[in-house]
Design a protein around this motif. Structure first.
Motif, mmCIF file in Angstrom:
data_model
loop_
_atom_site.group_PDB
_atom_site.id
_atom_site.type_symbol
_atom_site.label_atom_id
_atom_site.label_comp_id
_atom_site.label_asym_id
_atom_site.label_seq_id
_atom_site.Cartn_x
_atom_site.Cartn_y
_atom_site.Cartn_z
ATOM 1 N N ARG A 76 0.821 -1.209 0.000
ATOM 2 C CA ARG A 76 0.000 0.000 0.000
ATOM 3 C C ARG A 76 0.857 1.262 0.000
ATOM 4 O O ARG A 76 0.567 2.211 -0.724
ATOM 5 C CB ARG A 76 -0.949 -0.001 1.198
ATOM 6 C CG ARG A 76 -1.974 -1.128 1.126
ATOM 7 C CD ARG A 76 -3.061 -0.977 2.175
ATOM 8 N NE ARG A 76 -3.970 -2.118 2.171
ATOM 9 C CZ ARG A 76 -4.959 -2.281 1.302
ATOM 10 N NH1 ARG A 76 -5.175 -1.361 0.375
ATOM 11 N NH2 ARG A 76 -5.737 -3.351 1.368
ATOM 12 N N LEU B 271 -1.967 -9.631 -6.739
ATOM 13 C CA LEU B 271 -2.725 -9.376 -7.960
ATOM 14 C C LEU B 271 -3.705 -8.222 -7.783
ATOM 15 O O LEU B 271 -4.011 -7.502 -8.740
ATOM 16 C CB LEU B 271 -3.470 -10.645 -8.395
ATOM 17 C CG LEU B 271 -2.580 -11.776 -8.922
ATOM 18 C CD1 LEU B 271 -3.420 -12.998 -9.279
ATOM 19 C CD2 LEU B 271 -1.775 -11.322 -10.136
ATOM 20 N N GLU B 272 -4.181 -8.018 -6.562
ATOM 21 C CA GLU B 272 -5.054 -6.877 -6.289
ATOM 22 C C GLU B 272 -4.269 -5.570 -6.430
ATOM 23 O O GLU B 272 -4.759 -4.578 -6.984
ATOM 24 C CB GLU B 272 -5.643 -6.986 -4.881
ATOM 25 C CG GLU B 272 -6.609 -5.863 -4.526
ATOM 26 C CD GLU B 272 -7.199 -6.036 -3.135
ATOM 27 O OE1 GLU B 272 -7.344 -5.016 -2.419
ATOM 28 O OE2 GLU B 272 -7.491 -7.195 -2.768
ATOM 29 N N LEU B 273 -3.027 -5.571 -5.951
ATOM 30 C CA LEU B 273 -2.186 -4.384 -6.086
ATOM 31 C C LEU B 273 -1.895 -4.104 -7.563
ATOM 32 O O LEU B 273 -1.938 -2.956 -8.008
ATOM 33 C CB LEU B 273 -0.878 -4.578 -5.320
ATOM 34 C CG LEU B 273 0.051 -3.361 -5.281
ATOM 35 C CD1 LEU B 273 0.762 -3.273 -3.949
ATOM 36 C CD2 LEU B 273 1.075 -3.393 -6.413
ATOM 37 N N ALA C 286 -5.658 -11.545 -14.865
ATOM 38 C CA ALA C 286 -4.505 -10.963 -14.172
ATOM 39 C C ALA C 286 -3.746 -10.030 -15.123
ATOM 40 O O ALA C 286 -3.348 -10.432 -16.209
ATOM 41 C CB ALA C 286 -3.579 -12.071 -13.685
ATOM 42 N N GLU C 287 -3.541 -8.804 -14.714
ATOM 43 C CA GLU C 287 -2.923 -7.811 -15.602
ATOM 44 C C GLU C 287 -1.408 -7.757 -15.399
ATOM 45 O O GLU C 287 -0.821 -6.691 -15.226
ATOM 46 C CB GLU C 287 -3.557 -6.443 -15.369
ATOM 47 C CG GLU C 287 -5.032 -6.409 -15.710
ATOM 48 C CD GLU C 287 -5.609 -5.011 -15.652
ATOM 49 O OE1 GLU C 287 -5.493 -4.274 -16.641
ATOM 50 O OE2 GLU C 287 -6.173 -4.661 -14.594
ATOM 51 N N ILE D 130 -1.515 -6.714 1.279
ATOM 52 C CA ILE D 130 -2.469 -6.658 0.175
ATOM 53 C C ILE D 130 -2.136 -7.785 -0.807
ATOM 54 O O ILE D 130 -0.959 -8.040 -1.081
ATOM 55 C CB ILE D 130 -2.409 -5.274 -0.526
ATOM 56 C CG1 ILE D 130 -3.437 -5.204 -1.650
ATOM 57 C CG2 ILE D 130 -1.018 -4.977 -1.038
ATOM 58 C CD1 ILE D 130 -3.556 -3.806 -2.273
ATOM 59 N N PRO D 131 -3.133 -8.495 -1.313
ATOM 60 C CA PRO D 131 -2.846 -9.537 -2.310
ATOM 61 C C PRO D 131 -2.128 -8.944 -3.526
ATOM 62 O O PRO D 131 -2.503 -7.871 -4.011
ATOM 63 C CB PRO D 131 -4.232 -10.075 -2.675
ATOM 64 C CG PRO D 131 -5.086 -9.741 -1.496
ATOM 65 C CD PRO D 131 -4.563 -8.439 -0.961
ATOM 66 N N ALA E 267 -3.770 -4.848 -10.119
ATOM 67 C CA ALA E 267 -4.998 -4.305 -10.709
ATOM 68 C C ALA E 267 -5.185 -2.844 -10.330
ATOM 69 O O ALA E 267 -5.642 -2.025 -11.144
ATOM 70 C CB ALA E 267 -6.205 -5.137 -10.259
ATOM 71 N N MET E 268 -4.822 -2.491 -9.092
ATOM 72 C CA MET E 268 -4.933 -1.105 -8.627
ATOM 73 C C MET E 268 -4.037 -0.188 -9.459
ATOM 74 O O MET E 268 -4.443 0.894 -9.886
ATOM 75 C CB MET E 268 -4.544 -1.030 -7.142
ATOM 76 C CG MET E 268 -4.783 0.315 -6.485
ATOM 77 S SD MET E 268 -4.111 0.338 -4.787
ATOM 78 C CE MET E 268 -4.851 -1.161 -4.113
ATOM 79 N N SER F 156 -5.222 0.146 -13.115
ATOM 80 C CA SER F 156 -6.486 0.868 -13.288
ATOM 81 C C SER F 156 -6.251 2.338 -13.609
ATOM 82 O O SER F 156 -7.147 3.017 -14.110
ATOM 83 C CB SER F 156 -7.350 0.748 -12.023
ATOM 84 O OG SER F 156 -6.753 1.453 -10.940
#
Length: 319
Positions: free
Chosen positions: A46, A72-74, A107-108, A69-70, A76-77, A80
């Motif tokens: 984060r 793959l979530e990071l 997954a990006e 934070i996972p 994607a953040m 974005s």
């Protein structure tokens, strides 16, 4: 490690590594010299996002083992944000974890690295990812040919190696008047046709190692051995003149000119499009910087454009 910029980049590549431990950053230090890569290592995801937005790196490496934070979530953040969609991202995870149900289509990430990971494998995969991203960003969006960064790098590389080569700059005469009358869509078709002619001709003459680049608009570049370039120029001019009239409406083609507006807003007649090619030569290490080549070519192109028909001009000063 080699004391030169990685993959002929003009500066060290900045890589942000997000991993809870020090092992991954240490592996980067073993794989790359400071002249190639500058690593910023952070343990939490984060806080890294804010740092990334303030000082964007050339590449982001995200460890799946981040605690806050996972991974793959990071990713994607970050992706974005439109300005960072092109930022290459490598995702690092244990090979054993590949059995997990992960939607890799969503997954990006641009590269997947699995542990156990060696320094040599890390170097190879990261180098490939950076080079691939550079080519993708640099490619002309219409023709997909290499753009300015690749063109400059290829010219300077040959200059630094003191190779003998011929450098040709080609552009279209009366292209703006055609665009103004027929529209950008027809203009793009002409550019695609020109790119195909140059690529096919140059490859036929010089083989797979011949280089063709698209500076932008109606400006193209190609590099060939000194003894092959004139034959390529002759073939490009011949093919272009055979094909380009068919992009005009029949009545304009029969007249041999079109009515359009010039840069001062005056309506006047313009001939059918022609191609002008200026060729300079690097012999015996004469050139020391790509800027010299560009300046000499611009001067020579003015001479080529004195001829209203398609033509090529060779820089005789270097014979």
């Amino acid at each position: 490690m080699p004391e030169r910029p990685l993959c002929l980049f003009t500066r060290p590549q900045k890589i942000m590594v997000l991993s809870p431990g020090e092992e991954l950053a240490a592996l980067f230090a073993a794989a790359f010299s400071p002249a190639e890569v500058e690593v910023t290592a952070l343990a939490r995801g984060r806080g890294a996002v804010e740092t990334l937005f303030i000082d964007p790196p050339d590449m982001l490496v995200v460890d799946a083992a981040l605690a806050d934070i996972p991974g793959l979530e990071l990713v994607a953040m970050v992706k974005s944000e439109n300005v960072y969609r092109q930022l290459p991202v490598a995702f690092v995870m244990d090979e054993a974890a590949l059995v997990e149900d992960i939607d890799w289509c969503a997954a990006e990430v641009d590269e997947l690295l699995t542990r156990p990971l060696t320094a040599s494998m890390l170097r190879a995969r990261i180098s490939l990812t950076l080079a691939r991203a550079s080519r993708s960003l640099d490619a002309n969006p219409l023709t997909k040919l290499p753009g300015n960064t690749s063109i400059i790098g290829r010219i300077q590389e040959r200059i630094d190696r003191k190779e003998d080569f011929a450098l040709a700059y080609a552009d279209l005469d009366y292209f703006k008047s055609f665009n103004d009358k027929y529209g950008f869509s027809r203009g793009d078709e002409v550019l695609m046709m020109t790119a195909r002619i140059i690529v096919n001709t140059v490859r036929a003459v010089g083989g797979a190692k011949a280089f063709v680049g698209h500076v932008g608009g109606d400006d193209f570049v190609f590099i060939l051995p000194v003894d092959q370039v004139e034959a390529a120029c002759q073939a490009v001019v011949r093919s272009f003149d055979d094909i380009v009239p068919h992009f005009y409406d029949a009545d304009d083609r029969e007249r041999g000119f079109i009515q359009s507006v010039d840069r001062e807003g005056n309506r006047r007649s313009f001939p059918l499009m022609a191609i002008s090619i200026a060729v300079i030569f690097n012999r015996d290490g004469r050139l020391t910087h790509y800027g010299e080549a560009s300046q000499m070519a611009m001067t020579l192109k003015k001479k080529a454009k004195e001829n209203p028909r398609s033509c090529y001009v060779l820089d005789k000063r270097q014979y």
